[in-house]
Design an enzyme around this catalytic site. Structure first.
Site, mmCIF file in Angstrom:
data_model
loop_
_atom_site.group_PDB
_atom_site.id
_atom_site.type_symbol
_atom_site.label_atom_id
_atom_site.label_comp_id
_atom_site.label_asym_id
_atom_site.label_seq_id
_atom_site.Cartn_x
_atom_site.Cartn_y
_atom_site.Cartn_z
ATOM 1 N N THR A 1 27.055 37.024 45.674
ATOM 2 C CA THR A 1 26.480 37.888 44.656
ATOM 3 C C THR A 1 27.252 37.719 43.354
ATOM 4 O O THR A 1 28.463 37.913 43.309
ATOM 5 C CB THR A 1 26.536 39.368 45.092
ATOM 6 O OG1 THR A 1 25.886 39.509 46.355
ATOM 7 C CG2 THR A 1 25.853 40.253 44.062
ATOM 8 N N GLY B 1 30.009 36.465 36.580
ATOM 9 C CA GLY B 1 30.614 35.149 36.774
ATOM 10 C C GLY B 1 32.086 35.058 36.433
ATOM 11 O O GLY B 1 32.623 33.957 36.299
ATOM 12 N N HIS B 2 32.790 36.205 36.321
ATOM 13 C CA HIS B 2 34.205 36.165 35.944
ATOM 14 C C HIS B 2 35.153 36.152 37.137
ATOM 15 O O HIS B 2 36.359 36.323 36.953
ATOM 16 C CB HIS B 2 34.537 37.353 35.032
ATOM 17 C CG HIS B 2 34.054 37.195 33.634
ATOM 18 N ND1 HIS B 2 32.740 37.429 33.286
ATOM 19 C CD2 HIS B 2 34.672 36.797 32.495
ATOM 20 C CE1 HIS B 2 32.586 37.199 31.987
ATOM 21 N NE2 HIS B 2 33.734 36.821 31.485
ATOM 22 N N HIS C 1 33.565 44.016 37.608
ATOM 23 C CA HIS C 1 34.651 44.815 37.027
ATOM 24 C C HIS C 1 35.042 45.957 37.958
ATOM 25 O O HIS C 1 36.235 46.202 38.186
ATOM 26 C CB HIS C 1 34.200 45.361 35.677
ATOM 27 C CG HIS C 1 35.282 46.023 34.893
ATOM 28 N ND1 HIS C 1 36.412 45.365 34.472
ATOM 29 C CD2 HIS C 1 35.414 47.305 34.439
ATOM 30 C CE1 HIS C 1 37.200 46.191 33.800
ATOM 31 N NE2 HIS C 1 36.611 47.378 33.766
ATOM 32 N N ASN D 1 41.046 42.219 41.176
ATOM 33 C CA ASN D 1 40.155 41.622 40.179
ATOM 34 C C ASN D 1 40.722 40.342 39.587
ATOM 35 O O ASN D 1 39.978 39.562 38.987
ATOM 36 C CB ASN D 1 39.872 42.614 39.050
ATOM 37 C CG ASN D 1 38.632 43.450 39.326
ATOM 38 O OD1 ASN D 1 38.014 43.327 40.378
ATOM 39 N ND2 ASN D 1 38.268 44.314 38.402
ATOM 40 N N TYR D 2 42.032 40.126 39.724
ATOM 41 C CA TYR D 2 42.631 38.855 39.331
ATOM 42 C C TYR D 2 42.762 37.997 40.593
ATOM 43 O O TYR D 2 43.845 37.607 41.012
ATOM 44 C CB TYR D 2 43.999 39.062 38.675
ATOM 45 C CG TYR D 2 43.948 39.727 37.322
ATOM 46 C CD1 TYR D 2 42.744 39.927 36.647
ATOM 47 C CD2 TYR D 2 45.111 40.171 36.694
ATOM 48 C CE1 TYR D 2 42.694 40.532 35.414
ATOM 49 C CE2 TYR D 2 45.073 40.783 35.447
ATOM 50 C CZ TYR D 2 43.865 40.960 34.812
ATOM 51 O OH TYR D 2 43.823 41.571 33.576
#
Length: 534
Positions: free
Chosen positions: A102, A106-107, A179, A471-472
């Protein structure tokens, strides 16, 4: 090679390729049969033989290191326009043995929203069309579909009010789905906490294709998708957030220094006070390496900052608590909160807020990179800073950013959300390594530089576990092969991202809602096999 062997290999290749086409064809038939006739799925499905397949695939790859990736590419891409398309995709994928990725913006730093490191056929559920933003100022809430970018959200809030905002990231092209997957933070974190701390409700398509809200999914699943990796539990459709109050005028400044002696004194004081000062003040600290006219490498420090108030109060506050920074009135620019989101993103002061609506990355970010993370719990000594700066200059293209915590983050329990890095943290550390070429040899060189820098920081950061920010995403923290050892493999990275108690709670939720691990990736939340087998 003997002709019979060559012929056998050719027949095997043809057989595999024919089988793959058959799976794709039957999968598409299933999609057509299951989607609502009033919202046909035709036109949202892209197979590799579609002329637009490549442009759709690459449009939301935000890290160019994956442009030449040898990892498995998708068998097709679905760009849903209606919830029935998502429900059909979830049901049909399980029926026909396809995995799903999903993608909202795209980050994903390791590309796990659009790549697969296994050989199982997969498709991308690309959510960029689902981007509605519904702001309700009277209720001080906002409903956002997960394909909406942070920039689009900030712009829509700014259209309705100059005294409301949403705490979120500073990169406007990041979509809200990813995010919130790992918590989400920005320059109001000290005042209001994480983005997920403001989530009131959500809509989710579960493994059975049912659409659930907070009440029908239950508090455990709601907890899990607000910071524990939503893509491990279903397909999040939208979030409802509580808006926060912001002053009609905020103040932005970005002080820069290039004298290493001065930088060390400023940084040393920063470690003492950045997490303790007034919650209205967020002073980020970034170090990179620049080369002088004489060819000498030196450290440059930047302090991009946001203050929720006017410059008069800001200058008094900094003068009392952080005079080493040397902040002057000429550094300060007063603006509305929504204008500050443009400026903090790297645009020049006065840039129109319409730039928030652009989905194109700024040129300096549109290149290959590697990101790593850490958490700082004790101040770094001046000797330690000198050692760090020396290592940065030995390597190439290193940037280290410290984002201060404290304030509201000290007040929220580490168990309130899956994100556990709350009280006791001075700052989160982000390591950035960028380069320009896309060749594999170049990438490997800079990836090694990144790992070397990260290893050098070991004495200064959290320990047992060495914590990291989900998230990183960083595959150096561990990889899950989604087999019988999934729980143990997940624990390797899970305790770093979530700590042990939260990781185990996420696993229990996963086991209850997706026992067969349909929603999976290489750093997802695995089900507990022993319960699955009961």
């Amino acid at each position: 090679m003997p002709v019979p062997i060559l012929s056998s290999l050719l027949l095997l290749f043809i057989s595999i390729k024919s089988s793959a086409y058959h799976v794709t064809d039957t999968f598409i038939d299933c999609l057509n049969n299951r989607s609502e006739p009033t919202f046909p799925i035709t036109g949202t499905v892209y197979t590799p033989d579609n002329p637009s397949f490549s442009s759709v695939y690459y449009a939301y790859i935000r890290n160019r290191v994956f442009y030449n990736s040898t990892t498995t590419k998708p068998s097709l891409i679905i760009t849903p326009l209606h919830v029935s398309h998502i429900q059909a995709a979830v049901i049909c994928a399980q029926k026909h043995g396809l995995q799903m990725r999903t993608r909202s913006g795209g980050h994903d730093y390791e590309g796990l929203s659009y790549l697969s490191y296994s050989n199982t056929p997969f498709f991308i559920l690309d959510m960029f069309n689902l981007r509605s933003v519904d702001v309700n100022i009277e209720q001080e809430t906002i409903w956002v579909q997960i394909g909406a970018t942070l920039g689009e959200i900030y712009y829509r809030i700014g259209e309705k009010s100059n005294i409301h905002g949403l705490p979120g990231g500073v990169c406007p092209t990041v979509a809200v789905g990813g995010h919130c997957s790992g918590g989400g933070y920005g320059n109001m974190i000290r005042k209001y906490g994480l983005t997920v701390d403001l989530i009131l409700d959500a809509l989710l398509v579960d493994v059975n294709g049912a659409v659930l809200d907070r009440v029908s999914m239950g508090e455990d699943l709601f907890w899990a998708i607000t910071g524990g990796g939503g893509a491990s539990f279903g397909v999040v459709l939208s979030f409802r957030f509580k808006l926060v109050s912001v002053p009609s005028q905020v103040t932005f400044f970005d002080v820069k220094r290039t004298s290493e002696k001065e930088i060390i004194n400023i940084a040393y004081k920063w470690f003492q006070i950045s997490h303790k000062v007034d919650k209205d003040l967020f002073v980020r600290m970034s170090f990179d390496v620049v080369t002088s006219r004489k060819g000498m490498k030196t450290i440059r420090a930047s302090f991009p900052s946001l203050f929720l108030g006017n410059s008069t109060r800001l200058l008094s506050l900094v003068d009392d608590n952080f005079p080493e920074l040397g902040l002057r009135e000429s550094h300060c620019v007063e603006m509305s909160w929504v204008e500050s989101t443009v400026t903090y993103a790297g645009f020049a002061v006065g840039t129109p807020i319409e730039n928030l609506l652009s989905r194109t990355q700024q040129p300096e970010r549109d290149r290959p990179f590697k990101i790593k993370s850490d958490y700082l719990k004790t101040p770094i000594s001046k000797k330690g800073l000198k050692s760090i700066f020396k290592k940065m200059k030995e390597l190439e293209n290193q940037m280290i950013t410290f984002s201060p915590f404290g304030g509201r983050m000290e007040e929220i329990s580490e168990f309130a959300k899956p994100y556990p890095h709350r009280a006791g943290n001075i700052a989160m550390i982000e390591y950035e390594t960028y380069w320009n070429e896309t060749r594999t040899e170049t990438a490997n060189k800079y990836l090694e530089y990144s790992r070397t820098m990260h290893e050098h920081m070991t004495p200064y950061v959290s320990k047992n576990p060495r914590e990291a920010f989900y998230n990183y995403r960083d595959l150096d923290n561990g990889v899950n092969h989604n087999g019988k050892n999934g729980y143990e493999e997940g624990m390797v990275y899970g305790v770093r991202y979530f700590k042990e108690i939260n990781y185990n709670r996420l696993v229990m939720v996963k086991t209850m809602v997706d026992p067969n691990n349909f929603f999976r990736n290489e750093q997802g939340i695995p089900p507990l096999q022993s319960l699955h087998d009961m």
